[in-house]
Scaffold this motif. Structure first.
Motif, PDB file in Angstrom:
ATOM      1  N   GLU A 148     -29.177   0.777 -12.862  1.00  0.00           N
ATOM      2  CA  GLU A 148     -30.121   1.329 -13.832  1.00  0.00           C
ATOM      3  C   GLU A 148     -31.550   1.176 -13.331  1.00  0.00           C
ATOM      4  O   GLU A 148     -32.366   2.093 -13.462  1.00  0.00           O
ATOM      5  N   PHE A 149     -31.877   0.041 -12.750  1.00  0.00           N
ATOM      6  CA  PHE A 149     -33.212  -0.196 -12.213  1.00  0.00           C
ATOM      7  C   PHE A 149     -33.473   0.704 -11.002  1.00  0.00           C
ATOM      8  O   PHE A 149     -34.546   1.305 -10.880  1.00  0.00           O
ATOM      9  N   ILE A 150     -32.503   0.821 -10.121  1.00  0.00           N
ATOM     10  CA  ILE A 150     -32.647   1.669  -8.929  1.00  0.00           C
ATOM     11  C   ILE A 150     -32.866   3.120  -9.334  1.00  0.00           C
ATOM     12  O   ILE A 150     -33.694   3.817  -8.752  1.00  0.00           O
ATOM     13  N   GLU A 151     -32.143   3.574 -10.346  1.00  0.00           N
ATOM     14  CA  GLU A 151     -32.287   4.955 -10.802  1.00  0.00           C
ATOM     15  C   GLU A 151     -33.727   5.236 -11.249  1.00  0.00           C
ATOM     16  O   GLU A 151     -34.299   6.273 -10.913  1.00  0.00           O
ATOM     17  N   LYS A 152     -34.323   4.319 -11.988  1.00  0.00           N
ATOM     18  CA  LYS A 152     -35.714   4.489 -12.427  1.00  0.00           C
ATOM     19  C   LYS A 152     -36.676   4.463 -11.241  1.00  0.00           C
ATOM     20  O   LYS A 152     -37.656   5.195 -11.218  1.00  0.00           O
ATOM     21  N   THR A 153     -36.408   3.636 -10.258  1.00  0.00           N
ATOM     22  CA  THR A 153     -37.288   3.486  -9.105  1.00  0.00           C
ATOM     23  C   THR A 153     -37.278   4.721  -8.205  1.00  0.00           C
ATOM     24  O   THR A 153     -38.331   5.155  -7.736  1.00  0.00           O
ATOM     25  N   ILE A 154     -36.131   5.316  -7.976  1.00  0.00           N
ATOM     26  CA  ILE A 154     -36.043   6.424  -7.022  1.00  0.00           C
ATOM     27  C   ILE A 154     -36.419   7.782  -7.622  1.00  0.00           C
ATOM     28  O   ILE A 154     -36.567   8.754  -6.891  1.00  0.00           O
ATOM     29  N   GLN A 155     -36.586   7.854  -8.936  1.00  0.00           N
ATOM     30  CA  GLN A 155     -36.947   9.121  -9.566  1.00  0.00           C
ATOM     31  C   GLN A 155     -38.280   9.652  -9.047  1.00  0.00           C
ATOM     32  O   GLN A 155     -38.444  10.854  -8.886  1.00  0.00           O
ATOM     33  N   SER A 156     -39.211   8.763  -8.763  1.00  0.00           N
ATOM     34  CA  SER A 156     -40.520   9.191  -8.264  1.00  0.00           C
ATOM     35  C   SER A 156     -40.433   9.758  -6.849  1.00  0.00           C
ATOM     36  O   SER A 156     -41.323  10.480  -6.413  1.00  0.00           O
ATOM     37  N   LYS A 157     -39.367   9.469  -6.156  1.00  0.00           N
ATOM     38  CA  LYS A 157     -39.175   9.955  -4.782  1.00  0.00           C
ATOM     39  C   LYS A 157     -38.262  11.182  -4.735  1.00  0.00           C
ATOM     40  O   LYS A 157     -37.772  11.549  -3.674  1.00  0.00           O
ATOM     41  N   LYS A 158     -38.025  11.792  -5.905  1.00  0.00           N
ATOM     42  CA  LYS A 158     -37.197  12.999  -6.018  1.00  0.00           C
ATOM     43  C   LYS A 158     -35.766  12.765  -5.526  1.00  0.00           C
ATOM     44  O   LYS A 158     -35.146  13.627  -4.926  1.00  0.00           O
ATOM     45  N   LYS A 159     -35.255  11.581  -5.768  1.00  0.00           N
ATOM     46  CA  LYS A 159     -33.876  11.245  -5.412  1.00  0.00           C
ATOM     47  C   LYS A 159     -33.133  10.870  -6.673  1.00  0.00           C
ATOM     48  O   LYS A 159     -33.743  10.606  -7.703  1.00  0.00           O
ATOM     49  N   ARG A 160     -31.808  10.857  -6.602  1.00  0.00           N
ATOM     50  CA  ARG A 160     -31.022  10.459  -7.754  1.00  0.00           C
ATOM     51  C   ARG A 160     -29.723   9.804  -7.325  1.00  0.00           C
ATOM     52  O   ARG A 160     -29.257  10.001  -6.199  1.00  0.00           O
ATOM     53  N   ILE A 161     -29.171   9.037  -8.215  1.00  0.00           N
ATOM     54  CA  ILE A 161     -27.901   8.367  -7.946  1.00  0.00           C
ATOM     55  C   ILE A 161     -26.773   9.325  -8.314  1.00  0.00           C
ATOM     56  O   ILE A 161     -26.740   9.875  -9.402  1.00  0.00           O
ATOM     57  N   ARG A 162     -25.877   9.544  -7.399  1.00  0.00           N
ATOM     58  CA  ARG A 162     -24.688  10.371  -7.614  1.00  0.00           C
ATOM     59  C   ARG A 162     -23.486   9.435  -7.671  1.00  0.00           C
ATOM     60  O   ARG A 162     -23.536   8.325  -7.132  1.00  0.00           O
ATOM     61  N   MET A 163     -22.422   9.894  -8.279  1.00  0.00           N
ATOM     62  CA  MET A 163     -21.230   9.041  -8.343  1.00  0.00           C
ATOM     63  C   MET A 163     -19.950   9.859  -8.326  1.00  0.00           C
ATOM     64  O   MET A 163     -19.905  10.962  -8.847  1.00  0.00           O
ATOM     65  N   GLU A 164     -18.968   9.299  -7.670  1.00  0.00           N
ATOM     66  CA  GLU A 164     -17.599   9.809  -7.767  1.00  0.00           C
ATOM     67  C   GLU A 164     -17.041   9.105  -8.998  1.00  0.00           C
ATOM     68  O   GLU A 164     -17.093   7.877  -9.091  1.00  0.00           O
ATOM     69  N   PRO A 165     -16.529   9.850  -9.974  1.00  0.00           N
ATOM     70  CA  PRO A 165     -16.239   9.252 -11.289  1.00  0.00           C
ATOM     71  C   PRO A 165     -15.108   8.223 -11.296  1.00  0.00           C
ATOM     72  O   PRO A 165     -14.257   8.202 -10.422  1.00  0.00           O
ATOM     73  N   TYR A 166     -15.175   7.386 -12.348  1.00  0.00           N
ATOM     74  CA  TYR A 166     -14.068   6.490 -12.635  1.00  0.00           C
ATOM     75  C   TYR A 166     -12.850   7.343 -12.959  1.00  0.00           C
ATOM     76  O   TYR A 166     -12.977   8.465 -13.428  1.00  0.00           O
ATOM     77  N   TYR A 167     -11.652   6.813 -12.712  1.00  0.00           N
ATOM     78  CA  TYR A 167     -10.439   7.526 -13.112  1.00  0.00           C
ATOM     79  C   TYR A 167      -9.342   6.531 -13.467  1.00  0.00           C
ATOM     80  O   TYR A 167      -9.340   5.392 -13.010  1.00  0.00           O
ATOM     81  N   CYS A 168      -8.427   6.999 -14.307  1.00  0.00           N
ATOM     82  CA  CYS A 168      -7.325   6.163 -14.774  1.00  0.00           C
ATOM     83  C   CYS A 168      -6.258   6.080 -13.691  1.00  0.00           C
ATOM     84  O   CYS A 168      -5.834   7.109 -13.148  1.00  0.00           O
ATOM     85  N   LEU A 169      -5.817   4.887 -13.391  1.00  0.00           N
ATOM     86  CA  LEU A 169      -4.770   4.698 -12.388  1.00  0.00           C
ATOM     87  C   LEU A 169      -3.389   5.065 -12.927  1.00  0.00           C
ATOM     88  O   LEU A 169      -2.462   5.292 -12.153  1.00  0.00           O
ATOM     89  N   ASN A 170      -3.245   5.148 -14.231  1.00  0.00           N
ATOM     90  CA  ASN A 170      -1.954   5.467 -14.832  1.00  0.00           C
ATOM     91  C   ASN A 170      -1.711   6.982 -14.906  1.00  0.00           C
ATOM     92  O   ASN A 170      -0.706   7.475 -14.431  1.00  0.00           O
TER      93      ASN A 170
END
Length: 66
Positions: A10-32
Motif C-alpha cells: 500500500e505504501f509502495i503504491e502511493k510512492t510510485i504514483q508520482s513516477k507514473k508507475k503502478r503495481i500490477r498483480m496476477e490474481p489470487y485463485y482458489c486451489l480447490n
C-alpha cells in the motif's frame, strides 16, 4: 510475514504514483475450484472462495509496471 507485505505494498503504491508507475498483480485463485479473484482492489489475501467456500487460496504475484 504476509500481513506486513500488504502494508508495504500500500505504501509502495502511493510512492510510485508520482513516477507514473503502478503495481500490477496476477490474481489470487482458489486451489480447490480454480476461481480467480480478478477484480480485487485490495492487496490482502481473501479468506475463502465465494464459489466453493474453500479456504485454500494461492498467493498473488505482484510487480511494478511503468
Amino acid at each position: 510475514m504476509e500481513k506486513d507485505v500488504v502494508h508495504h505494498l500500500e505504501f509502495i503504491e502511493k510512492t510510485i504514483q508520482s513516477k507514473k508507475k503502478r503495481i500490477r498483480m496476477e490474481p489470487y485463485y482458489c486451489l480447490n475450484c480454480g476461481f480467480e479473484f480478478k477484480n480485487r482492489k485490495k492487496f490482502k489475501k481473501p479468506g475463502k472462495c465465494p464459489a466453493c467456500r474453500d479456504g485454500r487460496i494461492a498467493p498473488a504475484i505482484f510487480w511494478i509496471e511503468s
